[in-house]
Design a protein around this motif. Structure first.
Motif, short mmCIF file in Angstrom:
data_model
loop_
_atom_site.label_atom_id
_atom_site.label_comp_id
_atom_site.label_asym_id
_atom_site.label_seq_id
_atom_site.Cartn_x
_atom_site.Cartn_y
_atom_site.Cartn_z
N ASP A 298 11.75 43.31 -63.64
CA ASP A 298 11.00 43.26 -62.38
C ASP A 298 11.97 43.37 -61.20
OD1 ASP A 298 8.44 43.01 -63.44
OD2 ASP A 298 8.56 40.82 -63.54
N TYR A 299 13.07 42.63 -61.26
CA TYR A 299 14.05 42.67 -60.16
C TYR A 299 14.64 44.07 -60.00
CZ TYR A 299 14.12 37.59 -59.46
OH TYR A 299 13.79 36.30 -59.15
N GLU A 300 14.88 44.73 -61.15
CA GLU A 300 15.52 46.04 -61.11
C GLU A 300 14.75 47.04 -60.24
OE1 GLU A 300 18.37 46.76 -62.34
OE2 GLU A 300 18.64 44.86 -63.44
N TYR A 301 13.43 46.87 -60.19
CA TYR A 301 12.61 47.86 -59.49
C TYR A 301 12.15 47.41 -58.10
CZ TYR A 301 12.57 50.65 -63.72
OH TYR A 301 12.94 51.43 -64.78
N LEU A 302 12.67 46.31 -57.60
CA LEU A 302 12.17 45.82 -56.31
C LEU A 302 12.54 46.76 -55.16
CD1 LEU A 302 12.53 41.92 -56.27
CD2 LEU A 302 10.52 43.34 -56.70
N TYR A 303 13.76 47.24 -55.16
CA TYR A 303 14.14 48.15 -54.07
C TYR A 303 13.27 49.40 -54.10
CZ TYR A 303 16.34 51.79 -51.42
OH TYR A 303 16.52 52.83 -50.55
N ASP A 304 13.11 49.98 -55.29
CA ASP A 304 12.25 51.17 -55.42
C ASP A 304 10.83 50.88 -54.91
OD1 ASP A 304 13.75 53.35 -56.54
OD2 ASP A 304 13.96 52.14 -58.35
N ALA A 305 10.36 49.67 -55.20
CA ALA A 305 8.99 49.33 -54.80
C ALA A 305 8.83 49.37 -53.28
CB ALA A 305 8.63 47.94 -55.32
N VAL A 306 9.80 48.81 -52.57
CA VAL A 306 9.70 48.79 -51.10
C VAL A 306 9.71 50.21 -50.56
CG1 VAL A 306 10.68 47.86 -48.99
CG2 VAL A 306 11.08 46.68 -51.14
N ARG A 307 10.62 51.01 -51.08
CA ARG A 307 10.73 52.40 -50.62
C ARG A 307 9.47 53.18 -51.00
NH1 ARG A 307 14.66 56.90 -53.30
NH2 ARG A 307 14.13 58.61 -51.88
N LEU A 308 9.01 52.95 -52.22
CA LEU A 308 7.90 53.76 -52.73
C LEU A 308 6.58 53.45 -52.02
CD1 LEU A 308 7.27 55.92 -54.88
CD2 LEU A 308 6.31 54.07 -56.26
N ILE A 309 6.28 52.18 -51.78
CA ILE A 309 4.97 51.87 -51.20
C ILE A 309 4.90 52.34 -49.75
CG2 ILE A 309 3.27 50.04 -50.72
CD1 ILE A 309 3.61 50.65 -53.71
N SER A 310 6.02 52.34 -49.05
CA SER A 310 6.03 52.91 -47.69
C SER A 310 5.77 54.40 -47.76
CB SER A 310 7.39 52.68 -47.01
OG SER A 310 7.80 51.35 -47.18
N PHE A 311 6.47 55.07 -48.67
CA PHE A 311 6.28 56.50 -48.85
C PHE A 311 4.84 56.81 -49.28
CE2 PHE A 311 6.96 60.20 -51.90
CZ PHE A 311 6.85 61.16 -50.91
N GLU A 312 4.35 56.00 -50.22
CA GLU A 312 2.99 56.20 -50.74
C GLU A 312 1.95 56.14 -49.62
OE1 GLU A 312 1.26 53.40 -53.89
OE2 GLU A 312 -0.13 53.25 -52.21
N LEU A 313 2.07 55.11 -48.76
CA LEU A 313 1.08 54.96 -47.70
C LEU A 313 1.19 56.14 -46.72
CD1 LEU A 313 -1.24 53.31 -46.57
CD2 LEU A 313 0.43 51.92 -45.31
#
Ligand code: GN1
Ligand code: MG
Length: 365
Positions: A298-313
């Motif tokens: 879960d921790y490994e993907y936290l940075y990607d999550a922040v970047r991705l959800i901004s991009f997604e929206l």
């Protein structure tokens, strides 16, 4: 208008309806605040669900009930630490015991209690507020951490599923050649440059590195209710998108919303930036309750999550602009384009601060 007044009468707990006004800034449903001349319960929230988006609104209500019942039992078994207030929104019933009312024109209405003595904000005011917003999401996930995600129905298929959004974008683009402008060109190119990476969370899910859990789906700053007296977070509202998903969608959404001090509706899109200090505060609040159930992956993907959800929206807003504003309510023709640019700039700022954000995450593990 007649339907609005009739709807208010269906759900009013007691007393007379003395006012109905539009409430909040929802992009999808229509929300109203109803005022009653009843001392014990002066207000409630009335909503008309957008059934173009939520095709099976009765299942949204079912998830809300599953959610509240689980949390109610959980809080009974293990009460919160003293001094901490936490409220779970209550679905109001009609006189004949239904959790919704369908008006003569087919609109789907529901009533929800208003959490007294609280308010929400569009952006984060300070570090303390940031910690509280993170705390609220941590509390939410924590309270649901023992609810198997299969108990919730998937009420919005494809929500937060990036390959689906890209596929839809390609279809829209094939049908509607956009009128060229510097802003549109910027968006088109922005999306192309990130396309290859954009399946990162879905791939990790497919490989079994990340697993489904009950999520909120939309934990942005203005869905976190703050107690007027103590300044503490006391609830997360807007339970429409409570369903199985990755906690990463929620963490990403909370951070993209919370760490953008200009807010998602700003017109100064070129000035938008991601504030790492606020991300630290939000994560600190979040992890104070979530540390126990997050895995190493879960921790490994936290940075990607922040970047991705901004991009997604950004991609969702941009696609909707190209499609003619069919999903998100818009005040003017280019509103969704403006919103998209804000999220793209935010994504850029996240990318530029990758090292700092990653080290904040690492230090907190
Ligand atoms: C929509 O309607 P609202 O404001 O609660 C959207 C979210 C977005 C948000 C951006 C069901 O939420 O996914 O993050 O706008 N909800 C849905 O403000 O699509
Ligand atoms: Mg919402």
């Amino acid at each position: 208008m007649d339907n609005l007044v009739s709807a208010a009468h269906q759900f009013k707990p007691q007393g007379e309806v003395i006012a109905i006004e539009e409430y909040g800034n929802g992009n999808v449903n229509d929300t109203f605040l109803v005022t009653l001349d009843f001392k014990e319960e002066k207000h409630f929230i009335l909503q008309r669900i957008n059934t173009q988006v939520f095709r099976r609104p009765e299942l949204v209500m079912l998830n809300m009930r599953t959610f509240s019942e689980h949390v109610r039992q959980r809080l009974q078994r293990a009460p919160l630490s003293p001094g901490r207030r936490w409220e779970v929104v209550r679905v109001l019933l009609t006189e004949d015991g239904q959790d919704h009312w369908i008006d003569p024109e087919g609109s789907f209405w529901r009533g929800i209690n208003f959490i007294d003595g609280s308010q929400s904000f569009e952006t984060i005011k300070d570090i303390e507020h940031g910690k509280e917003v993170g705390f609220a999401l941590g509390m939410f996930h924590n309270l649901l951490s023992d609810l198997p995600s299969e108990k919730l129905v998937d009420t919005l298929e494809g929500f937060h599923i990036m390959p689906r959004y890209l596929h839809h974008y390609d279809e829209v683009l094939a049908q509607n050649r956009p009128r060229k402008s510097p802003e549109v060109d910027y968006g088109l190119q922005f999306i192309e440059e990130r396309r290859a990476w954009a399946n990162v969370l879905e791939n990790a899910k497919g490989q079994g590195r990340l697993r489904l859990r009950p999520i909120h789906g939309d934990p942005k700053v203005n869905n976190v209710m703050m107690d007027n007296a103590t300044g503490q977070a006391i609830s997360i509202v807007d339970l429409d998108t409570v369903k199985p998903g990755l906690v990463h969608y929620d963490i990403g959404d909370c951070l993209r919303s919370g760490c953008n001090p200009l807010g998602e509706e700003t017109e100064q899109w070129e000035m938008v930036r991601f504030d790492p200090e606020l991300s630290q505060a939000i994560l600190q609040g979040y992890l104070s309750l979530a540390r126990d159930f997050l895995t190493q992956n879960d921790y490994e993907y936290l940075y990607d999550a922040v970047r991705l959800i901004s991009f997604e929206l950004g991609l969702r807003f941009f696609t909707d602009y190209l499609e003619g504003n069919v999903y998100f309510k818009a005040n003017h023709q280019k509103h969704n384009l403006a919103r998209a640019l804000v999220q793209f700039k935010l994504t850029e700022s996240i990318e530029a601060q990758k090292k700092a954000i990653r080290s904040i995450i690492r230090d907190m593990r």
